[in-house]
Write an enzyme that holds these catalytic residues in place. Sequence first.
Site, short mmCIF file in Angstrom:
data_model
loop_
_atom_site.label_atom_id
_atom_site.label_comp_id
_atom_site.label_asym_id
_atom_site.label_seq_id
_atom_site.Cartn_x
_atom_site.Cartn_y
_atom_site.Cartn_z
N ARG A 191 -16.25 11.24 5.58
CA ARG A 191 -15.08 12.10 5.86
C ARG A 191 -14.70 13.17 4.87
O ARG A 191 -14.26 14.24 5.38
CB ARG A 191 -13.90 11.03 6.20
CG ARG A 191 -14.18 10.46 7.58
CD ARG A 191 -13.20 8.95 7.58
NE ARG A 191 -11.73 9.37 7.33
CZ ARG A 191 -10.70 8.82 6.96
NH1 ARG A 191 -11.43 7.54 6.41
NH2 ARG A 191 -9.71 9.07 6.70
N HIS A 199 0.72 -1.15 0.02
CA HIS A 199 -0.09 0.17 0.03
C HIS A 199 1.10 1.30 0.00
O HIS A 199 1.91 1.44 0.84
CB HIS A 199 -0.84 -0.02 1.27
CG HIS A 199 -1.73 1.35 1.40
ND1 HIS A 199 -3.00 1.23 0.71
CD2 HIS A 199 -1.71 2.38 1.82
CE1 HIS A 199 -3.51 2.51 0.93
NE2 HIS A 199 -2.78 3.24 1.56
N1 URA Z 1 -6.87 5.70 1.72
C1 URA Z 1 -7.77 5.03 2.21
O1 URA Z 1 -8.42 3.76 1.79
N2 URA Z 1 -8.40 5.60 3.39
C2 URA Z 1 -8.12 6.59 4.08
O2 URA Z 1 -8.67 7.15 4.70
C3 URA Z 1 -7.07 7.43 3.24
C4 URA Z 1 -6.40 6.89 2.09
#
Ligand code: URA
Length: 435
Positions: A168, A82
């Site tokens: 968010r 990631h």
């Molecule tokens: N990538 C995600 O999957 N979630 C986040 O909160 C920020 C970046």
Amino acid sequence: MTPLDVIVAARDGKKISRKEIYDFVAAVATHRVPDYLVSAFLMAVYLKGIDRDSAVIFTQALRDSGAVIHYNHLSGPAVDKHSTGGVGDKITLALAPLVAACGVPVPMLAGRGLGHTGGTIDKMEAIPGTQTHLSPARFQEQVETLGVCIGAQTDDFAPVDGIFYALRDVTGTIDSYPLVTASILSKKLAAGASALVLDIKVGRGAFFQTRDRAEILRDWLVGVGRDAGLWVSAFLTNMNEPLGTHVGNALEMREVFDILQGKGPPDTTELTLVLGSEMLMLGGRADSSEHGRALLQQAISDGSGLARMNGLFQAQGGDPSVLEDPNWGISAHLDVLYAPRAGFISHIDALTVGEIARALGAGRMRVDDVIDPEVGMIFLKKSGAHIDKGEPLVHVHHRGDPQSTNIARSCLNAFSFSDDPPKSEALILDIQHGK
Ligand code: URA
């Protein structure tokens, strides 16, 4: 406890039990909590924080809000990677097939472009026909047969994270360490990863620009990830300059094609080898980073990494043969920008480049904007290069209208120049090995 009780407890910084967290997430999953209450909960967590143990439970509850894959037929542990997001960061698309070609299964749920940063799914969809919305059964079958799958998060995987993320995004609660951590890790766990390599970006083009903030995020991700049962390795890497030479969706696919043929730029090739060898170590295929590098280099030179990338796209309905045409995917509307002075390139600002690429149409200003895969930049020179006045620095490919032409020309603002050679910056800033 009602959802309101949970919100009040979070607001007051009180401990919330495993059952209460699971019940709250289940109520959100079944749309029994209105958006204003979910938003209030997110703001309470954003302002008050939660402890690590609660963050682990929260991560697991988000994971369990949808399908969770358990592989039956894998040759070894499934390993994911990631990146926290950058400019010109196309590493995943070279890395995933290369690592799979070396025998380590790679399940990936990837994202779209966010803000000034590009997203793996948008880059993949630049290849005609590519499907990224895959059912969990389809995703699992591809990982078990081909050894690699890259899909988008759908309503099937960690759906409550999808609901939280959308809220968010519009309530000023994105950059909370526990919320980011739970969001990222719940998807990795849902896709069945046993191990994870984190590439945490630091610098101008990163979301968390300073080293301090990147380290805090790293500690959250590593701590919660390990407590949730993952092997996690973490790298801090430099995101001050755009990575590689190509920025833009189809353009970055062109660079991936180069990397897999051993013709990639030094920085993106190096990052692919470093992160890939860590994945091979976590997956039990390499016993040292040198061994891992050698296996990956072999998969580049014998063409097995490229063959696996072709297989990945074909399995998902895409036609990667378009990459064999050197003109494919590049808008014919071109502005070449020239050096305004002689000297050295001292810096190319990743944030400025990312914003310009987004304004050209490589990213989105609004969620429903449609990406133009053919726009972006090809850097002919990077930092440290000596240049003569009038030498070409960058090709900017755009849509050809007057506004795009103006934006394209502003790309020169990303460059700084000096009389003396600039100090070169390290690409890899820190490593924590995870097994
Ligand atoms: N990538 C995600 O999957 N979630 C986040 O909160 C920020 C970046």
